[in-house]
Structures are given as structure tokens and as C-alpha cells.
Design a protein around this motif. Sequence first.
Motif, PDB file in Angstrom:
ATOM      1  N   TYR A   6       0.854  -1.271  -0.152  1.00  0.00           N
ATOM      2  CA  TYR A   6      -0.109  -0.041  -0.067  1.00  0.00           C
ATOM      3  C   TYR A   6       0.897   1.126  -0.023  1.00  0.00           C
ATOM      4  CZ  TYR A   6      -4.239  -2.566   1.071  1.00  0.00           C
ATOM      5  OH  TYR A   6      -5.337  -3.511   1.076  1.00  0.00           O
ATOM      6  N   ASP A   7       0.618   2.172  -1.036  1.00  0.00           N
ATOM      7  CA  ASP A   7       1.275   3.282  -0.819  1.00  0.00           C
ATOM      8  C   ASP A   7       0.832   4.474   0.060  1.00  0.00           C
ATOM      9  OD1 ASP A   7      -0.885   4.769  -2.147  1.00  0.00           O
ATOM     10  OD2 ASP A   7       0.197   4.698  -4.032  1.00  0.00           O
ATOM     11  N   VAL A   8       1.522   5.506   0.263  1.00  0.00           N
ATOM     12  CA  VAL A   8       0.894   6.571   1.365  1.00  0.00           C
ATOM     13  C   VAL A   8      -0.448   7.019   0.969  1.00  0.00           C
ATOM     14  CG1 VAL A   8       3.309   7.214   1.913  1.00  0.00           C
ATOM     15  CG2 VAL A   8       2.080   8.379  -0.013  1.00  0.00           C
ATOM     16  N   HIS A   9      -1.034   6.875  -0.085  1.00  0.00           N
ATOM     17  CA  HIS A   9      -2.300   7.203  -0.515  1.00  0.00           C
ATOM     18  C   HIS A   9      -3.309   6.248  -0.278  1.00  0.00           C
ATOM     19  CE1 HIS A   9      -0.557  10.845  -2.026  1.00  0.00           C
ATOM     20  NE2 HIS A   9       0.224   9.968  -2.795  1.00  0.00           N
ATOM     21  N   GLY A  10      -2.746   4.982   0.254  1.00  0.00           N
ATOM     22  CA  GLY A  10      -3.807   3.704   0.424  1.00  0.00           C
ATOM     23  C   GLY A  10      -4.066   3.129  -0.899  1.00  0.00           C
ATOM     24  N   ASN A  11      -3.303   3.274  -1.837  1.00  0.00           N
ATOM     25  CA  ASN A  11      -3.370   2.564  -3.145  1.00  0.00           C
ATOM     26  C   ASN A  11      -2.552   1.191  -3.195  1.00  0.00           C
ATOM     27  OD1 ASN A  11      -5.053   4.377  -4.479  1.00  0.00           O
ATOM     28  ND2 ASN A  11      -3.261   5.648  -4.901  1.00  0.00           N
ATOM     29  N   GLU A  27       8.692   7.962  -0.137  1.00  0.00           N
ATOM     30  CA  GLU A  27       7.756   8.917  -0.183  1.00  0.00           C
ATOM     31  C   GLU A  27       7.164   8.812   1.479  1.00  0.00           C
ATOM     32  OE1 GLU A  27       4.846   7.721  -2.676  1.00  0.00           O
ATOM     33  OE2 GLU A  27       5.640   8.511  -4.453  1.00  0.00           O
ATOM     34  N   ALA A  31       7.511  11.761   4.545  1.00  0.00           N
ATOM     35  CA  ALA A  31       6.021  12.177   4.565  1.00  0.00           C
ATOM     36  C   ALA A  31       5.869  13.045   5.709  1.00  0.00           C
ATOM     37  CB  ALA A  31       4.929  10.912   4.605  1.00  0.00           C
ATOM     38  N   ASP A  33       2.231  14.130   5.745  1.00  0.00           N
ATOM     39  CA  ASP A  33       0.842  14.084   5.807  1.00  0.00           C
ATOM     40  C   ASP A  33       0.630  13.018   6.589  1.00  0.00           C
ATOM     41  OD1 ASP A  33      -1.696  13.508   5.249  1.00  0.00           O
ATOM     42  OD2 ASP A  33      -1.482  12.838   3.113  1.00  0.00           O
ATOM     43  N   ASP A  35      -2.560  11.889   7.443  1.00  0.00           N
ATOM     44  CA  ASP A  35      -3.627  11.146   7.174  1.00  0.00           C
ATOM     45  C   ASP A  35      -3.170   9.636   6.509  1.00  0.00           C
ATOM     46  OD1 ASP A  35      -5.266  13.277   7.890  1.00  0.00           O
ATOM     47  OD2 ASP A  35      -5.483  14.005   5.967  1.00  0.00           O
ATOM     48  N   ASN A  36      -2.009   9.695   6.025  1.00  0.00           N
ATOM     49  CA  ASN A  36      -1.573   8.397   5.403  1.00  0.00           C
ATOM     50  C   ASN A  36       0.013   8.433   5.437  1.00  0.00           C
ATOM     51  OD1 ASN A  36      -4.038   7.532   3.803  1.00  0.00           O
ATOM     52  ND2 ASN A  36      -3.848   9.472   2.880  1.00  0.00           N
TER      53      ASN A  36
END
Length: 104
Positions: A6-11, A27, A31, A33, A35-36
Amino acid sequence: MTYFMYDVHGNAVDEPDAGTVRRLVQEALAATDTDNPDVSLTHESGWSLSAFAGGLLLWENVEDETAAAGSLDKVAEEEVLRLFALLARGEADKVAELDWQRAA
């Protein structure tokens, strides 16, 4: 599929190559951010390694609640990448050998 990230965007990214793993880890380590804040790699064995900004790692088995989770702090980027590569190859036993801090 033997592993995914899972990447930092949840993908989800199925079986990323070494270059993609490096980019995703970089990343996460940089980070800001909240949130992720992490990336994770999960092997089909259930073992998962998550990397957070600042080099915090979380080691857990997402399929076995009885397996003790652990963490390491301030892990250098190259060591994070080495551990992700070990897990991707199914060498969870080598990752587990580290001196993980266990919750009391």
C-alpha cells in the motif's frame, strides 16, 4: 501474487519491482501528511512490514492475532529497503530475527 504494497495514498500495488518499492518507501519516510503516514508490504504468509516517516517500522502478522507485533524506531532507509526485500522474497524469518520492541 505473493506480496503487495500500500502506498501513502492507500493504493494497492501488486508485486512492485525494486525501483517502485524504493520510491514508495522514500515517499513514506519523507511524508509530512498525517492522514496516510506509511507504506506497507504484506506477504501471502500474512506478515506485514509498515514504514513510517522518521524510520519507524511496524512488524505484524495481519492473519494471526496471536503473533506478537513489534516495532523499531529510526531505521535507516537502506535497512528499510533491505527488510522489505526480504519479506517480498518470503524470508519473514530473517525479518523476525531483529530485536523488535514488543508491546508489554
